[in-house]
Design a protein around this motif. Structure first.
Motif, PDB file in Angstrom:
ATOM      1  N   SER A  82      27.782  49.300  39.117  1.00 54.72           N
ATOM      2  CA  SER A  82      28.338  48.163  38.371  1.00 54.72           C
ATOM      3  C   SER A  82      29.533  48.582  37.529  1.00 54.72           C
ATOM      4  O   SER A  82      30.492  47.812  37.375  1.00 54.72           O
ATOM      5  CB  SER A  82      27.245  47.560  37.480  1.00 54.72           C
ATOM      6  N   LEU A  83      29.508  49.804  36.986  1.00 56.83           N
ATOM      7  CA  LEU A  83      30.639  50.259  36.189  1.00 56.83           C
ATOM      8  C   LEU A  83      31.861  50.502  37.063  1.00 56.83           C
ATOM      9  O   LEU A  83      33.005  50.264  36.631  1.00 56.83           O
ATOM     10  CB  LEU A  83      30.260  51.526  35.429  1.00 56.83           C
ATOM     11  N   ASP A  84      31.659  50.969  38.299  1.00 58.55           N
ATOM     12  CA  ASP A  84      32.786  51.103  39.228  1.00 58.55           C
ATOM     13  C   ASP A  84      33.415  49.748  39.518  1.00 58.55           C
ATOM     14  O   ASP A  84      34.651  49.614  39.577  1.00 58.55           O
ATOM     15  CB  ASP A  84      32.323  51.759  40.527  1.00 58.55           C
ATOM     16  N   ARG A  85      32.586  48.737  39.715  1.00 57.80           N
ATOM     17  CA  ARG A  85      33.114  47.395  39.951  1.00 57.80           C
ATOM     18  C   ARG A  85      33.833  46.857  38.715  1.00 57.80           C
ATOM     19  O   ARG A  85      34.857  46.174  38.822  1.00 57.80           O
ATOM     20  CB  ARG A  85      31.987  46.459  40.363  1.00 57.80           C
ATOM     21  N   ALA A  86      33.281  47.142  37.535  1.00 55.58           N
ATOM     22  CA  ALA A  86      33.931  46.682  36.311  1.00 55.58           C
ATOM     23  C   ALA A  86      35.297  47.342  36.146  1.00 55.58           C
ATOM     24  O   ALA A  86      36.275  46.684  35.741  1.00 55.58           O
ATOM     25  CB  ALA A  86      33.045  46.982  35.108  1.00 55.58           C
ATOM     26  N   ARG A  87      35.393  48.632  36.449  1.00 56.08           N
ATOM     27  CA  ARG A  87      36.697  49.307  36.362  1.00 56.08           C
ATOM     28  C   ARG A  87      37.698  48.711  37.331  1.00 56.08           C
ATOM     29  O   ARG A  87      38.862  48.463  36.985  1.00 56.08           O
ATOM     30  CB  ARG A  87      36.517  50.800  36.644  1.00 56.08           C
ATOM     31  N   GLN A  88      37.255  48.475  38.578  1.00 54.42           N
ATOM     32  CA  GLN A  88      38.164  47.902  39.566  1.00 54.42           C
ATOM     33  C   GLN A  88      38.595  46.493  39.173  1.00 54.42           C
ATOM     34  O   GLN A  88      39.775  46.133  39.295  1.00 54.42           O
ATOM     35  CB  GLN A  88      37.488  47.873  40.935  1.00 54.42           C
ATOM     36  N   VAL A 125      37.133  32.115  27.259  1.00 52.55           N
ATOM     37  CA  VAL A 125      36.353  33.276  27.669  1.00 52.55           C
ATOM     38  C   VAL A 125      35.993  33.127  29.144  1.00 52.55           C
ATOM     39  O   VAL A 125      35.490  32.075  29.565  1.00 52.55           O
ATOM     40  CB  VAL A 125      35.081  33.440  26.815  1.00 52.55           C
ATOM     41  N   VAL A 126      36.245  34.182  29.893  1.00 53.71           N
ATOM     42  CA  VAL A 126      35.851  34.270  31.303  1.00 53.71           C
ATOM     43  C   VAL A 126      34.876  35.431  31.433  1.00 53.71           C
ATOM     44  O   VAL A 126      35.202  36.564  31.085  1.00 53.71           O
ATOM     45  CB  VAL A 126      37.068  34.472  32.224  1.00 53.71           C
ATOM     46  N   ALA A 127      33.661  35.144  31.921  1.00 52.08           N
ATOM     47  CA  ALA A 127      32.635  36.165  32.108  1.00 52.08           C
ATOM     48  C   ALA A 127      32.615  36.589  33.568  1.00 52.08           C
ATOM     49  O   ALA A 127      32.412  35.749  34.457  1.00 52.08           O
ATOM     50  CB  ALA A 127      31.270  35.641  31.687  1.00 52.08           C
ATOM     51  N   VAL A 128      32.836  37.868  33.818  1.00 52.13           N
ATOM     52  CA  VAL A 128      32.878  38.406  35.181  1.00 52.13           C
ATOM     53  C   VAL A 128      31.595  39.190  35.414  1.00 52.13           C
ATOM     54  O   VAL A 128      31.318  40.181  34.727  1.00 52.13           O
ATOM     55  CB  VAL A 128      34.110  39.305  35.392  1.00 52.13           C
ATOM     56  N   ASP A 129      30.805  38.753  36.383  1.00 55.30           N
ATOM     57  CA  ASP A 129      29.550  39.417  36.734  1.00 55.30           C
ATOM     58  C   ASP A 129      29.857  40.543  37.710  1.00 55.30           C
ATOM     59  O   ASP A 129      30.361  40.308  38.813  1.00 55.30           O
ATOM     60  CB  ASP A 129      28.592  38.402  37.355  1.00 55.30           C
ATOM     61  N   VAL A 130      29.552  41.792  37.318  1.00 56.94           N
ATOM     62  CA  VAL A 130      29.874  42.964  38.136  1.00 56.94           C
ATOM     63  C   VAL A 130      28.623  43.622  38.707  1.00 56.94           C
ATOM     64  O   VAL A 130      28.692  44.743  39.204  1.00 56.94           O
ATOM     65  CB  VAL A 130      30.665  43.997  37.297  1.00 56.94           C
ATOM     66  N   TRP A 171      32.250  38.936  40.785  1.00 53.97           N
ATOM     67  CA  TRP A 171      33.273  39.779  41.387  1.00 53.97           C
ATOM     68  C   TRP A 171      32.943  40.148  42.829  1.00 53.97           C
ATOM     69  O   TRP A 171      33.830  40.463  43.618  1.00 53.97           O
ATOM     70  CB  TRP A 171      33.460  41.052  40.558  1.00 53.97           C
ATOM     71  N   ARG A 172      31.691  40.098  43.232  1.00 53.82           N
ATOM     72  CA  ARG A 172      31.342  40.504  44.591  1.00 53.82           C
ATOM     73  C   ARG A 172      31.571  39.395  45.617  1.00 53.82           C
ATOM     74  O   ARG A 172      31.438  39.640  46.823  1.00 53.82           O
ATOM     75  CB  ARG A 172      29.872  40.947  44.645  1.00 53.82           C
ATOM     76  N   ASP A 173      31.880  38.177  45.175  1.00 52.47           N
ATOM     77  CA  ASP A 173      32.040  37.036  46.082  1.00 52.47           C
ATOM     78  C   ASP A 173      33.435  36.433  45.912  1.00 52.47           C
ATOM     79  O   ASP A 173      33.639  35.490  45.150  1.00 52.47           O
ATOM     80  CB  ASP A 173      30.978  35.967  45.798  1.00 52.47           C
ATOM     81  N   GLN A 174      34.424  37.000  46.610  1.00 52.09           N
ATOM     82  CA  GLN A 174      35.792  36.482  46.630  1.00 52.09           C
ATOM     83  C   GLN A 174      36.309  36.160  45.221  1.00 52.09           C
ATOM     84  O   GLN A 174      36.492  34.994  44.854  1.00 52.09           O
ATOM     85  CB  GLN A 174      35.862  35.239  47.511  1.00 52.09           C
ATOM     86  N   PRO A 175      36.530  37.171  44.406  1.00 55.12           N
ATOM     87  CA  PRO A 175      36.972  36.900  43.029  1.00 55.12           C
ATOM     88  C   PRO A 175      38.345  36.247  42.959  1.00 55.12           C
ATOM     89  O   PRO A 175      38.616  35.477  42.039  1.00 55.12           O
ATOM     90  CB  PRO A 175      36.964  38.289  42.389  1.00 55.12           C
ATOM     91  N   ALA A 176      39.235  36.549  43.920  1.00 55.60           N
ATOM     92  CA  ALA A 176      40.577  35.958  43.871  1.00 55.60           C
ATOM     93  C   ALA A 176      40.509  34.440  44.001  1.00 55.60           C
ATOM     94  O   ALA A 176      41.237  33.711  43.314  1.00 55.60           O
ATOM     95  CB  ALA A 176      41.443  36.557  44.986  1.00 55.60           C
ATOM     96  N   VAL A 177      39.621  33.960  44.849  1.00 56.13           N
ATOM     97  CA  VAL A 177      39.480  32.514  45.016  1.00 56.13           C
ATOM     98  C   VAL A 177      38.888  31.887  43.767  1.00 56.13           C
ATOM     99  O   VAL A 177      39.324  30.816  43.306  1.00 56.13           O
ATOM    100  CB  VAL A 177      38.617  32.220  46.254  1.00 56.13           C
ATOM    101  N   ALA A 178      37.870  32.544  43.175  1.00 56.92           N
ATOM    102  CA  ALA A 178      37.249  31.999  41.961  1.00 56.92           C
ATOM    103  C   ALA A 178      38.239  31.943  40.802  1.00 56.92           C
ATOM    104  O   ALA A 178      38.275  30.956  40.052  1.00 56.92           O
ATOM    105  CB  ALA A 178      36.033  32.845  41.590  1.00 56.92           C
TER     106      ALA A 178
END
Length: 460
Positions: free
Chosen positions: A290-296, A389-394, A435-442
């Motif tokens: 999850s921390l790798d995803r948060a960094r990316q 505020v935008v909450a990103v689930d990683v 973040w795991r489900d098409q974050p650019a579209v969201a």
């Protein structure tokens, strides 16, 4: 939470002598000794020679004498001196290439008087390669490792042992040499991005509600002292005042910039296997946590906003240290990526009495797994204070195969609690992105949802 990995075990050596202690003077110090195979073969040949002499069997004695002579000849020509091994410190490693390709590269330099060297490489306790290479003085070997992780990590560890001619003698093994590096997070291209409800600054890439220059048309107004003559709209003037008693000028919106604060929750470093969450077993090296995803995710958003001319800052909920102040430019992106790579869990975090202070009118993006109430409560407080505020689930996609019934039940209870917590955030007007489900579209949907008129929410 992350658990330190055990140190790599030292591989077996080729010779009959074990590796010297870490406190020996100089790497590879010590004489060259016969190899174990040569010692056993010489002993067997000596036994044959003695048996042939005692039994008056010259044929048996010749069978033992010839290999024994060759072994003595090889040992008399064994090299002298120490073998050394080191990793070059001047490698031209591109951090961007490391982050994109997931390949770690290092150069191992082996020096020794012998013609051969046995090289054994390990990485994080796992054996990588065990090869015999020709040295002839100096040999440079390229070590390549693949990884999906980011942050500080080990590229490789190497143990080298010199091997004499025909493999008859070996040198003392060198002390283990290690090469480490910091892998910067990769970035993914993003489309439209959400903006804060209030824009700041006297210039920037976005239109504000304030009158100024550079933006779109605000209105047409009668000329007053201070208006520039080049802004006179002659068509409107001819239509409204044909006798030119009054001039009309075109007024525009001013340009402004957005301030974005990226807040990473570094308290959790969880892999896709729930059995590793207790901390007794580390996540697999081929699994991004999850921390790798948060960094990316944070690095991708920072790059996208900075390329648009906005100001971006970075803060961490897991530790209390000075945040990266909002700034712009290429150097700000490098600063944020390096700070993200060094973000890691640091023991038990202390409870916060109040959320970190942020610039007024900033867009806050929180990257967390939301497995507890701390990050959700901080995001809700920022929304109450007026920030968008935008909450990103990683949290990675979980693997539930192989779990026991009680583990499945515990995971189900945790999932239900987490879903309720995310629903409460949505009720408090905190926008959610997975973040795991098409974050650019969201993110593009959030940008279009809040897009009304230029500079929405900015007072006149």
């Amino acid at each position: 939470m992350s658990v330190p990995e055990p140190p790599p075990a030292r591989p077996p050596t080729w010779g009959s002598h074990p590796a010297g202690p870490a406190g020996t003077d100089g790497p590879g110090a010590g004489p060259w000794s016969p190899a174990l195979a040569v010692t056993c073969a010489s002993a067997a040949c000596l036994v044959l020679l003695v048996v042939g002499v005692l039994a008056a069997r010259p044929d048996v004695a010749v069978l033992g004498a010839a290999p024994l002579v060759l072994a003595v000849r090889a040992l008399r020509g064994r090299p002298s001196g120490a073998s050394t091994a080191r990793f070059e410190t001047g490698d031209d490693d591109d951090p961007d290439a490391l982050g994109r390709a997931g390949r770690l590269r290092a150069t191992l330099v082996v020096e020794g008087p012998g013609p051969w060297a046995a090289v054994t490489t390990t990485r994080q306790g796992r054996t990588g390669a065990d090869v015999l290479v020709r040295v002839d003085g100096t040999r440079r070997l390229t070590v390549v490792a693949r990884t999906v992780r980011t942050g500080p990590q080990e590229v490789a560890s190497a143990d080298v042992q010199g091997v004499g001619p025909d493999g008859a003698s070996v040198a003392e093994p060198t002390p283990t040499v290690t090469r480490s590096t910091v892998v910067l997070p990769a970035t993914t291209p993003l489309l439209d991005l959400p903006l804060p409800t209030r824009l700041r600054g006297l210039t920037g890439p976005h239109e504000s509600r304030r009158p100024g220059e550079g933006g779109g048309l605000r209105d047409v107004h009668p000329w007053v002292p201070g208006d520039r003559l080049r802004r006179i709209d002659w068509r409107v003037t001819a239509r409204r005042s044909p006798d030119l008693r009054e001039l009309y000028v075109r007024r525009e919106h001013a340009q402004a910039e957005a301030v974005v604060m990226l807040v990473v929750d570094s308290r959790d470093d969880l892999g896709p296997d729930p059995r590793t969450w207790r901390g007794s077993v580390a996540p697999r090296a081929q699994d991004a946590t999850s921390l790798d995803r948060a960094r990316q995710a944070a690095a991708s958003l920072a790059r996208a906003y900075l390329e648009r001319g906005d100001r971006v800052g970075l803060d961490d909920l897991g530790v209390r240290r000075r945040p990266v102040a909002p700034g712009g430019g290429r150097r700000q992106l490098d600063r944020i990526r390096h700070a993200l790579a060094l973000t890691a869990p640091e023991g038990e975090p202390t409870a916060r009495l109040r959320p970190p202070r942020l610039p007024s009118g900033a867009l806050v993006v929180v990257f967390s797994t939301f497995l507890d109430d701390e990050s959700a409560a901080v995001a809700a407080r920022w929304r109450t204070a007026g920030h968008r505020v935008v909450a990103v689930d990683v949290l990675p996609r979980l693997r539930t195969s192989g779990l026991y019934d009680r583990e499945r039940l515990a995971l189900r209870m945790m999932t239900l609690t987490r879903e309720d917590r995310m629903a409460e955030l949505a009720d408090q007007d905190v926008e959610l992105v997975t973040w795991r489900d098409q974050p650019a579209v969201a993110l593009r949907v959030l940008a279009r949802r809040a897009r009304r008129h230029a500079g929405a929410g900015v007072p006149r």
